[in-house]
Each structure stands twice: as C-alpha cells, then as structure tokens.
Design an enzyme around this catalytic site. Structure first.
Site, short mmCIF file in Angstrom:
data_model
loop_
_atom_site.label_atom_id
_atom_site.label_comp_id
_atom_site.label_asym_id
_atom_site.label_seq_id
_atom_site.Cartn_x
_atom_site.Cartn_y
_atom_site.Cartn_z
N GLU A 25 -131.41 -29.47 80.97
CA GLU A 25 -130.51 -28.12 81.57
C GLU A 25 -130.09 -28.41 82.21
OE1 GLU A 25 -133.59 -29.33 80.94
OE2 GLU A 25 -134.86 -27.66 81.75
N GLU A 82 -140.55 -25.68 78.36
CA GLU A 82 -140.67 -25.66 77.63
C GLU A 82 -140.84 -24.87 76.30
OE1 GLU A 82 -137.83 -28.90 77.25
OE2 GLU A 82 -138.47 -29.00 79.63
N TYR A 105 -144.20 -28.24 74.80
CA TYR A 105 -143.34 -27.71 73.59
C TYR A 105 -143.29 -26.26 72.48
CZ TYR A 105 -139.84 -30.93 75.97
OH TYR A 105 -138.91 -31.32 76.80
N ASP A 159 -144.40 -37.98 84.03
CA ASP A 159 -143.85 -38.29 83.30
C ASP A 159 -144.78 -39.38 82.21
OD1 ASP A 159 -140.95 -37.83 83.86
OD2 ASP A 159 -140.37 -39.57 84.79
N HIS A 176 -132.48 -23.08 78.24
CA HIS A 176 -132.94 -23.24 79.32
C HIS A 176 -132.29 -22.41 80.10
CE1 HIS A 176 -136.17 -25.71 78.88
NE2 HIS A 176 -135.92 -26.93 78.65
N HIS A 199 -131.33 -26.07 72.82
CA HIS A 199 -132.08 -25.86 73.22
C HIS A 199 -132.09 -25.96 74.67
CE1 HIS A 199 -136.12 -27.44 74.23
NE2 HIS A 199 -136.28 -27.92 75.95
N GLU A 200 -131.23 -26.36 75.02
CA GLU A 200 -130.48 -26.93 76.52
C GLU A 200 -130.08 -25.72 77.44
OE1 GLU A 200 -132.12 -28.98 78.09
OE2 GLU A 200 -132.22 -29.99 76.44
N1 BES Z 1 -135.94 -30.25 79.71
C1 BES Z 1 -136.10 -31.34 79.03
C2 BES Z 1 -136.62 -32.46 79.14
C3 BES Z 1 -137.69 -33.27 80.58
C4 BES Z 1 -138.71 -32.61 80.09
C5 BES Z 1 -137.18 -33.68 81.47
C6 BES Z 1 -139.79 -32.81 81.07
C7 BES Z 1 -138.32 -34.49 82.22
C8 BES Z 1 -139.14 -33.85 82.84
C9 BES Z 1 -135.21 -30.77 78.08
O1 BES Z 1 -134.91 -29.59 78.00
C10 BES Z 1 -135.73 -31.23 77.17
O2 BES Z 1 -136.69 -30.50 76.40
N2 BES Z 1 -135.59 -31.81 75.84
C11 BES Z 1 -135.69 -32.35 74.68
C12 BES Z 1 -134.83 -31.29 73.58
C13 BES Z 1 -135.61 -31.46 72.14
C14 BES Z 1 -136.77 -30.32 72.84
C15 BES Z 1 -134.34 -30.47 71.62
C16 BES Z 1 -135.51 -33.80 74.43
O3 BES Z 1 -134.94 -34.77 75.19
O4 BES Z 1 -135.84 -34.32 73.18
ZN ZN Z 2 -136.58 -28.54 77.49
#
Ligand code: BES
Ligand code: ZN
Length: 616
Positions: A288, A335, A398, A390, A316, A312-313
């Site tokens: 995002e 999330e 989520y 990570d 955010h 989703h993005e």
């Molecule tokens: N912000 C996140 C990705 C993220 C979270 C990166 C924590 C590093 C640490 C992003 O918004 C996300 O949640 N992406 C998901 C989207 C899905 C849930 C619709 C993805 O990448 O799968």
């Molecule tokens: Zn996210």
C-alpha cells in the site's frame, strides 16, 4: 581525540541499552528499532540518490530535520548493511562533519547508527551507499524483465527493510514527510510513494514530494521501463508495456472503489491513487505505498476476479496509512481493519454474495494457519520479542482482526459501527496508535456509548487470547454450500455444472477436495477442466499444491515453470513447504530453487531457504 572518546562512551552505552532491553522493554515502545523517539525525532527527510544498476546500489545523501524532545546530544538510527561515508550537522550556517559509530550487526535489527548532533543543531546529513544484497531492494537485469531491454529495481520497506536503503528511525511510531531527487540511467522512469508525474519525460532526473507525514515503512522507490495509462482523472497504471493495457482494463473499477470507500469512511486524503505493476518476482500480492500501490502481475487474471487485492491496498489509505500501527506487535490494526474495509468495498461494488465468498475463503485460510501456529502466535496483539516480523507473518492479524470487526458490526449494528469507524479514522488521522490506545478509544467511544452490548472482557479476549472466541463469526457462503453438494455428486461419477463458477468457487472446490481423492479423479478433473494449464495464478497454485500432495505427476513441468516464473511468496512458499515433506520431492525442489533463486526477491529467498535447508 574527542571523537575517539565519544565513540568509546557510546560503545559502553550501547551495551547497557541492550542489557536493559532484554530484561524489560522500557526504553522504547518498538522492540524492532534502535530509535529513541523520546529524545529526538526526524519529522522531515530529503533524499538525494543515484540509482546505480551496474553496482546494484543507491548512493547519495539523506538529510533530516531534527526535532528535539530531550537533552540528547546524539541520535540513534537504524541501518542494515549500509556503508556510511560521512555524517554532518548544520551548525553556524555551514555543514560540519560530525562523529558516528555503527553498532554490532544484529541478525534481525541490523545495525544501530549513532551520530553526534551536539546540543542545538537542527539538521543532520548522512552520506551513504546501500549493499547489492539490501534486504529491502530487488535488482533485476534486463533479461529478468518482460521487455528485456532495461533493468528494473524496486523497494519493499515494510516491515523493517527501509533501514537497508535509508539510514532512518525505522519505527512505524514515527511519521515524517519527504522530498527526493533521484537519478537513473536515461530512458528509465523512477517512481516513489509520492507525487508522481504523468509526463513522458525520461531524462533520468526526477523530483518527488510527499507532503503528508507517513511512517518510514511507506517510503518506496521503483525504476524501470515504465509506461503510464490513465484509468480516470486521479487513477493511472504504471507498468511495463506488455501489461499496461491489460492492467488498466483489469482495474477499471478502482475509481468507483475510491468513491465507495469515501462514502463509508470519509475523504481520500492522498490526492492521486496510482497503481504500479511490479515484475512477477514482487514478493507480495500488493503493498500500500501511499499514492502508488505496488501490485503483483499475478492478479492480472483477465477476468477481474482478483481485484479484492486492489480493494485491500486502497483500503490501507484509511487503515494503515492514515491510522498506523505503532509497532509490529500491533499489525492487526493495519491488516485486520484493512481486510474488513476491503470486504466492505467488495460488497459495495459487487454485492453480498461475492463479499461473503471472499470472507469464507479467508476464514478457511485462517483455520489452516491456526492449526499450524503455536497458540501464542494466534494472538492479535502478538508477542514478537525480537523475532523478525517477516518470520511470523500469517493470516492471524488479517482474518482474525477482520472477524473481530465483523463481530463488533454484528453486535452494534452496521449504522453505529460505521459511524464509529469513520470517527476513528478522523480522530487518529496521520497518527500511529498502539493496541492499548485502541482499547482506550473503543472503551469510551463505542462500549460506553452503547452500554451492555459488548464487554471489555470480550474485547480483551479477542485481542489478547489465542484462537477464536467461542462466539466468533464463522463465515459461510451459500455459493460454497452448492459447490460442496456438486462435489459430492461429482465424486460419485456425476458431472459438474461449472459454467457459472468464478475463481472463488474453483478455489473452494480445489481446497476442499477429499484428501483421499483417487488419481483417476485427479486425471478426470484435469482432463475436463485443464487445471494444470490454468492461467489464473491462484487456481494454478491451489491445484499444484494438491498435485504435490497427491503425487499427480502430469503437473510436474507446470510446477517447475510456476516456481521459476513467480516469486510472490504467498504463492511459492506453500508449494516448497509441501515439496519438503518427502525426500525425493525435497531434492527436486532444491534443484528448482537453485535455478529460480537469482530471480527471487531477498524475502522469498530467506523464507524458502528456511523451508528447504532447515538446519541453516
Ligand atoms: N501491507 C501488506 C503487505 C505486508 C504486510 C508486507 C506486512 C510486509 C509486512 C499488504 O497490504 C498486504 O496485506 N498484501 C496482501 C494482500 C491480500 C491480503 C489481499 C498480499 O500481499 O497478499
Ligand atoms: Zn494489507
């Protein structure tokens, strides 16, 4: 001499800080940063960077405004594999060199950078360069891009990788504005999480401004052979030419999504909302980055079936970018809220049936994760210690976070809950909040306002207890109930009626096939519906995972090709995890991995090496 003494003093101070930090986390709210925000903060950053593709380096300066809150004569920044050439403070109308010291490298946190800033200086400048192995950057050669002519690079700073390309107070508790000057080879376009221009200038020199204060993990950069296609006045796609038209078609609903979200939760406060298509090695589905979400090409499915990722993005822009988690223990505040808002956007645009299917798919993913995670890692306000966020990534923040909000919506009714959320986004706009602050806020602004609906004990159970409360929502979908009925008939030799099925029904069908499905039935399915050849990255993923479990060999070459061409970790690592379960498959997987590795992002490399070479 003075500098020497200062450094020695710091070295012993650093030992002290570590000792205190390991016994009780009293010196900072964020265990993942060396920053001491109570002493000095950096409310504004000026970046001046050259993008050097030959050396895979960024080189230049980071200049900070300093805001002092205590007596400190030094500032503590986060770095990871950075080479610091020189530090300066602005003093008496000129830049003056000042002392700095780098602490011992810490596997998770990187290296603390301590810089002497005297008592009165209000500007700091750091001359530095990044390492080719920077954990927050990926560098692709021309051969690794679709266009084959130009290289490509991009950042992924969340959660704690900004420090691998900027020396910074790398905690989401900080907010800062930034400007940047970037230089690239001629012909390449550089973009950032800032005010990108739609002009066709490709002269290799670009300027950016991000006037709204954001946390460091939202600072983002990319450069490549990019074209731009507008979807509306305030939405455009940036992408390599092979996919720019397809992506603009796929995401044509984005302007309507923005309007729907504004209707529910108040104004979009970031000016433009653009979408950048990354190479297939991008390790996430989406990120995002403000004003310019970074998106994997694996959701450009040709049928708009995976656009919940755009919802989703975009969501955010309210939950996460406007109201931000204060530490990575509070990730659910980003999330969970975003997954909830995402689903509300999907419902507003496409109706309840589709939104409900997506909620039910998420719920099933959550149950799978909960069965593999240690109970303490199923808590929303998770105790990370100094583990790398990570390494603890899961569906818990989520989907459990989302279910918590669905629960509250059910209890208070949509009208009251929507009003509460809208006020929450207003009250905390451009602020970072902790779980404790959220609890105080909900206690006075929802629970006390409508007494005897939900107790604080219940809120605490959701936030601090493992698993799900006994009265948690258990999302189901009528559409999926029908898929299950069909499956039962099909298993007995009947035909499937799939003409009306969308990606969602297929995913539910494949994910719920009985574990003892016969190889004849696997073949029958593949023959009738060509699943091995599916171009939908999510359907192919679900099918290939099943194919590994069921030793369905006709899918082997497709599996190899999939692992060699896609680097989105969510699609890749469950396949490696499944392959690692038998010795023959593990050997095969290691071979494929070694071939794929040069094209994988550092995150995808580290996560999957942990699966394939567990002793390291
Ligand atoms: N912000 C996140 C990705 C993220 C979270 C990166 C924590 C590093 C640490 C992003 O918004 C996300 O949640 N992406 C998901 C989207 C899905 C849930 C619709 C993805 O990448 O799968
Ligand atoms: Zn996210």
């Amino acid at each position: 001499m003075a500098i020497q003494q200062q450094l020695i003093q710091w070295a012993s101070a650093a030992t002290l800080v570590t000792a205190v930090a390991s016994s009780a986390n009293v010196w900072a709210q964020d265990a993942h940063s060396y920053a001491k925000l109570d002493e000095v903060t950096t409310p504004h950053l000026e970046l001046d960077l050259t993008i050097d593709f030959a050396e895979k380096r960024l080189t230049g300066t980071a200049t900070y405004d300093l805001a002092r809150h205590g007596e400190a004569d030094s500032i503590h920044l986060d770095t990871r594999e950075l080479r610091i050439h020189k530090t300066e403070v602005w003093q008496d109308g000129a830049w003056q060199e000042t002392a700095f010291a780098l602490g011992e490298p810490h596997e998770t946190l990187g290296q603390e950078l301590t810089v002497a800033i005297g008592e009165s200086s209000d500007k700091l400048r750091i001359h530095y360069e990044t390492a080719p192995t920077a954990s927050g950057l990926q560098w692709l050669t021309p051969a690794q891009t679709a266009g084959k002519k130009h290289p490509f690079m991009f950042s992924q700073s969340q959660p704690i990788h900004a420090r691998s390309w900027i020396p910074i107070q790398d905690t989401p508790a900080l907010r800062l504005t930034y400007n940047a000057e970037l230089r690239t080879p001629k012909g390449l376009l550089a973009v950032m999480s800032a005010d990108n221009s739609l002009s066709d200038n490709r002269d290799g020199s670009y300027s950016f401004t991000m006037p709204q204060p954001i946390p460091p993990y939202l600072i983002a950069i990319a450069a490549g052979d990019l074209e731009i296609k507008s979807i509306s006045d305030n939405v455009a796609v940036f992408a390599e030419s092979y996919i720019v038209d397809e992506a603009a078609w796929e995401w044509a609903d984005t302007p309507a999504m923005i309007e729907a979200t504004e209707e529910m939760y108040g104004p979009y406060r970031w000016d433009r909302y653009d979408l950048l298509v990354l190479p297939p090695s991008f390790p996430y589905g989406g990120m995002e980055n403000p004003r310019l979400s970074f998106i994997t090409p694996t959701v450009v499915s040709g049928d708009r079936s995976l656009i919940n990722l755009i919802a989703h993005e975009l969501a955010h822009s309210w939950s996460g970018n406007l109201v931000t988690n204060a530490s990575w223990r509070d990730l659910w505040i980003n999330e969970g809220f975003t997954s909830y808002v995402e689903n509300r956007i999907m419902e507003a645009l496409f109706g309840e049936r589709r939104a409900q299917m997506e909620l039910a798919l998420g719920y099933q993913d959550l149950l799978v994760d909960m069965s593999r995670l240690a109970p303490e890692d199923t808590v929303l306000n998770i105790d990370l210690g100094t583990r790398h966020p990570d390494d603890v990534f899961s569906n818990v923040p989520y989907v459990k976070g989302q279910l918590f909000l669905v629960y509250l919506e059910n209890k208070f009714g949509r009208e009251k809950f929507d009003a509460f959320l809208r006020q929450y986004f207003d009250d905390f706009a451009f602020e970072s909040i902790s779980t404790a602050e959220f609890k105080d806020y909900i206690a006075s602004n929802l629970l006390a306002k409508y007494p005897n609906v939900v107790s604080m004990d219940k809120i605490n159970e959701w936030i601090h207890q493992p698993g799900l409360p006994a009265d948690a929502p258990q999302p189901e979908s009528d559409a999926f109930a029908q898929v299950e009925q069909q499956m039962q008939r099909w298993l007995k030799g009947g035909k499937l009626q799939t003409a009306e099925w969308t990606t969602h029904e297929w995913l539910h069908f494949i994910n719920n096939l009985p574990l003892d499905i016969s190889s004849t039935n696997m073949q029958r399915l593949d023959k009738d519906y060509d699943l091995t050849a599916s171009k939908n990255a999510e359907i192919a993923h679900a099918w290939l995972k099943l194919a590994i479990t069921k030793k369905y060999e006709p899918a082997r070459e497709r599996l190899r090709n999939y692992l060699l061409t896609i680097g989105r970790n969510k699609l890749v690592s469950p396949l490696y995890r499944e392959l690692a379960k038998t010795p023959e498959n593990l050997k095969w997987a290691r071979d494929v991995y070694q071939q794929a590795k040069p094209g994988y992002h550092p995150l995808t490399q580290s996560v999957n090496e942990a699966l394939l070479y567990p002793q390291n």
